[in-house]
Design a protein around this motif. Structure first.
Motif, PDB file in Angstrom:
ATOM      1  N   SER A  79      18.220   2.858  19.207  1.00  0.00           N
ATOM      2  CA  SER A  79      19.238   1.853  18.905  1.00  0.00           C
ATOM      3  C   SER A  79      18.580   0.480  18.708  1.00  0.00           C
ATOM      4  CB  SER A  79      20.280   1.792  20.018  1.00  0.00           C
ATOM      5  OG  SER A  79      19.668   1.674  21.272  1.00  0.00           O
ATOM      6  N   LEU A  80      17.324   0.336  19.148  1.00  0.00           N
ATOM      7  CA  LEU A  80      16.562  -0.907  18.979  1.00  0.00           C
ATOM      8  C   LEU A  80      15.126  -0.554  18.625  1.00  0.00           C
ATOM      9  CD1 LEU A  80      16.282  -4.028  19.243  1.00  0.00           C
ATOM     10  CD2 LEU A  80      15.782  -3.658  21.664  1.00  0.00           C
ATOM     11  N   ILE A  81      14.620  -1.165  17.560  1.00  0.00           N
ATOM     12  CA  ILE A  81      13.234  -0.962  17.137  1.00  0.00           C
ATOM     13  C   ILE A  81      12.547  -2.314  17.164  1.00  0.00           C
ATOM     14  CG2 ILE A  81      11.696  -0.191  15.295  1.00  0.00           C
ATOM     15  CD1 ILE A  81      14.032   1.597  14.308  1.00  0.00           C
ATOM     16  N   LEU A  82      11.467  -2.412  17.940  1.00  0.00           N
ATOM     17  CA  LEU A  82      10.687  -3.645  18.043  1.00  0.00           C
ATOM     18  C   LEU A  82       9.449  -3.509  17.167  1.00  0.00           C
ATOM     19  CD1 LEU A  82      10.870  -4.071  21.919  1.00  0.00           C
ATOM     20  CD2 LEU A  82      12.298  -5.187  20.190  1.00  0.00           C
ATOM     21  N   MET A  83       9.216  -4.504  16.299  1.00  0.00           N
ATOM     22  CA  MET A  83       8.135  -4.406  15.339  1.00  0.00           C
ATOM     23  C   MET A  83       7.344  -5.718  15.284  1.00  0.00           C
ATOM     24  SD  MET A  83       8.508  -2.928  11.446  1.00  0.00           S
ATOM     25  CE  MET A  83      10.099  -3.685  11.266  1.00  0.00           C
ATOM     26  N   TRP A  84       6.038  -5.602  15.140  1.00  0.00           N
ATOM     27  CA  TRP A  84       5.131  -6.743  15.029  1.00  0.00           C
ATOM     28  C   TRP A  84       5.044  -7.140  13.560  1.00  0.00           C
ATOM     29  CZ3 TRP A  84      -0.824  -6.119  15.940  1.00  0.00           C
ATOM     30  CH2 TRP A  84      -1.444  -7.368  15.903  1.00  0.00           C
ATOM     31  N   ARG A  85       5.525  -8.318  13.242  1.00  0.00           N
ATOM     32  CA  ARG A  85       5.625  -8.757  11.844  1.00  0.00           C
ATOM     33  C   ARG A  85       4.268  -8.768  11.137  1.00  0.00           C
ATOM     34  NH1 ARG A  85       8.394 -13.679  12.069  1.00  0.00           N
ATOM     35  NH2 ARG A  85      10.272 -12.450  12.180  1.00  0.00           N
ATOM     36  N   SER A  86       3.285  -9.485  11.647  1.00  0.00           N
ATOM     37  CA  SER A  86       2.015  -9.602  10.920  1.00  0.00           C
ATOM     38  C   SER A  86       1.092  -8.409  11.145  1.00  0.00           C
ATOM     39  CB  SER A  86       1.290 -10.893  11.313  1.00  0.00           C
ATOM     40  OG  SER A  86       0.875 -10.830  12.660  1.00  0.00           O
ATOM     41  N   GLY A  87       1.399  -7.558  12.110  1.00  0.00           N
ATOM     42  CA  GLY A  87       0.552  -6.400  12.388  1.00  0.00           C
ATOM     43  C   GLY A  87       1.010  -5.132  11.702  1.00  0.00           C
ATOM     44  N   THR A  88       2.126  -5.203  11.005  1.00  0.00           N
ATOM     45  CA  THR A  88       2.654  -4.038  10.300  1.00  0.00           C
ATOM     46  C   THR A  88       2.787  -4.404   8.832  1.00  0.00           C
ATOM     47  OG1 THR A  88       3.935  -3.496  12.279  1.00  0.00           O
ATOM     48  CG2 THR A  88       4.538  -2.350  10.253  1.00  0.00           C
ATOM     49  N   GLU A 148       3.961  -4.801   5.034  1.00  0.00           N
ATOM     50  CA  GLU A 148       5.318  -4.990   4.524  1.00  0.00           C
ATOM     51  C   GLU A 148       5.960  -3.671   4.102  1.00  0.00           C
ATOM     52  OE1 GLU A 148       7.724  -7.679   1.233  1.00  0.00           O
ATOM     53  OE2 GLU A 148       5.545  -7.771   1.307  1.00  0.00           O
ATOM     54  N   ARG A 149       5.200  -2.816   3.489  1.00  0.00           N
ATOM     55  CA  ARG A 149       5.744  -1.524   3.049  1.00  0.00           C
ATOM     56  C   ARG A 149       6.286  -0.721   4.234  1.00  0.00           C
ATOM     57  NH1 ARG A 149       2.363   2.858  -0.522  1.00  0.00           N
ATOM     58  NH2 ARG A 149       4.092   4.275  -0.871  1.00  0.00           N
ATOM     59  N   GLN A 150       5.528  -0.696   5.339  1.00  0.00           N
ATOM     60  CA  GLN A 150       5.965   0.018   6.534  1.00  0.00           C
ATOM     61  C   GLN A 150       7.177  -0.670   7.162  1.00  0.00           C
ATOM     62  OE1 GLN A 150       4.689   3.003   8.298  1.00  0.00           O
ATOM     63  NE2 GLN A 150       4.214   3.207   6.126  1.00  0.00           N
ATOM     64  N   ARG A 151       7.157  -2.010   7.208  1.00  0.00           N
ATOM     65  CA  ARG A 151       8.294  -2.747   7.767  1.00  0.00           C
ATOM     66  C   ARG A 151       9.573  -2.448   6.991  1.00  0.00           C
ATOM     67  NH1 ARG A 151       5.214  -7.422   7.167  1.00  0.00           N
ATOM     68  NH2 ARG A 151       6.985  -8.461   6.194  1.00  0.00           N
ATOM     69  N   ASN A 152       9.465  -2.451   5.657  1.00  0.00           N
ATOM     70  CA  ASN A 152      10.641  -2.171   4.833  1.00  0.00           C
ATOM     71  C   ASN A 152      11.154  -0.747   5.048  1.00  0.00           C
ATOM     72  OD1 ASN A 152      10.621  -4.759   3.784  1.00  0.00           O
ATOM     73  ND2 ASN A 152       9.428  -4.192   1.982  1.00  0.00           N
ATOM     74  N   ALA A 153      10.244   0.207   5.179  1.00  0.00           N
ATOM     75  CA  ALA A 153      10.648   1.595   5.418  1.00  0.00           C
ATOM     76  C   ALA A 153      11.358   1.732   6.763  1.00  0.00           C
ATOM     77  CB  ALA A 153       9.425   2.515   5.360  1.00  0.00           C
ATOM     78  N   VAL A 154      10.866   1.036   7.773  1.00  0.00           N
ATOM     79  CA  VAL A 154      11.499   1.079   9.100  1.00  0.00           C
ATOM     80  C   VAL A 154      12.882   0.439   9.042  1.00  0.00           C
ATOM     81  CG1 VAL A 154      11.359   0.196  11.463  1.00  0.00           C
ATOM     82  CG2 VAL A 154       9.345   1.233  10.402  1.00  0.00           C
ATOM     83  N   LYS A 155      13.004  -0.684   8.337  1.00  0.00           N
ATOM     84  CA  LYS A 155      14.305  -1.360   8.215  1.00  0.00           C
ATOM     85  C   LYS A 155      15.322  -0.453   7.524  1.00  0.00           C
ATOM     86  CE  LYS A 155      12.360  -5.984   7.904  1.00  0.00           C
ATOM     87  NZ  LYS A 155      12.132  -7.124   6.979  1.00  0.00           N
ATOM     88  N   LYS A 156      14.891   0.233   6.473  1.00  0.00           N
ATOM     89  CA  LYS A 156      15.791   1.141   5.755  1.00  0.00           C
ATOM     90  C   LYS A 156      16.218   2.296   6.666  1.00  0.00           C
ATOM     91  CE  LYS A 156      16.190   3.765   1.501  1.00  0.00           C
ATOM     92  NZ  LYS A 156      15.533   4.186   0.271  1.00  0.00           N
ATOM     93  N   LEU A 157      15.269   2.843   7.408  1.00  0.00           N
ATOM     94  CA  LEU A 157      15.566   3.912   8.360  1.00  0.00           C
ATOM     95  C   LEU A 157      16.559   3.428   9.417  1.00  0.00           C
ATOM     96  CD1 LEU A 157      14.905   6.732   9.641  1.00  0.00           C
ATOM     97  CD2 LEU A 157      13.134   5.542  10.910  1.00  0.00           C
ATOM     98  N   ALA A 158      16.305   2.252   9.965  1.00  0.00           N
ATOM     99  CA  ALA A 158      17.169   1.687  11.009  1.00  0.00           C
ATOM    100  C   ALA A 158      18.580   1.472  10.488  1.00  0.00           C
ATOM    101  CB  ALA A 158      16.590   0.375  11.524  1.00  0.00           C
TER     102      ALA A 158
END
Length: 159
Positions: free
Chosen positions: A109-118, A120-130
């Motif tokens: 229900s909550l995903i914590l992500m490191w902005r500069s350590g991940t 952009e492609r992975q961040r976007n995929a996680v956001k879409k999944l979430a």
């Protein structure tokens, strides 16, 4: 020898985290504070208290435990080895190769992500999944002691 090193590491990390948090709280009432880091997370509202948290960075995993929400943590990334309880959680990959299917299966229900350590492609995929899961994603960037204290408070409030 390993147990000895582990105890020293735990003691030092605890002392550093406590000292940094205390310093940040001590500085907070000052009227003339430095502006926040440009990438400090904005306040996040979740519709309900998250019961299942996924951490996509080792330092965020440590902060989840420090905030007292370790029991809600259901998945971590590679190198999340502190505290020892983190080593018993499912590993969902690392910043460059996240297993999105494994994250989805955990139903966070909550995903914590490191902005500069991940990337952009992975961040976007996680956001879409979430979005599909109805989960909240919190992107975080710690650059100062104040950022660390704010992140710890934010995780505690969200959890």
């Amino acid at each position: 020898m390993t147990a000895w090193r582990s105890r020293i590491r735990a003691g030092l990390l605890g002392a550093v985290a406590c000292g940094l948090t205390c310093a940040a709280f001590a500085l907070s009432p000052l009227e003339k504070r430095a502006p926040p880091s440009p990438n400090t997370s904005a306040p996040v509202q979740t519709p309900k208290t998250p019961q299942r948290i996924v951490s996509l960075s080792p330092h965020l995993t440590e902060l989840v435990f420090a905030a007292g929400a370790g029991e809600q943590l259901v998945g971590v990334t590679r190198y999340s080895d502190y505290p020892a309880e983190a080593q018993r959680l499912p590993v969902l990959g690392d910043a460059f190769a996240l297993n999105l299917e494994a994250i989805q299966a955990l139903k966070p229900s909550l995903i914590l992500m490191w902005r500069s350590g991940t990337p952009e492609r992975q961040r976007n995929a996680v956001k879409k999944l979430a979005e599909g899961l109805g989960a909240t994603v919190v992107e975080n960037e710690i650059r100062t002691v104040e950022d660390m204290a704010a992140t710890l408070r934010q995780i505690g409030q969200l959890a």
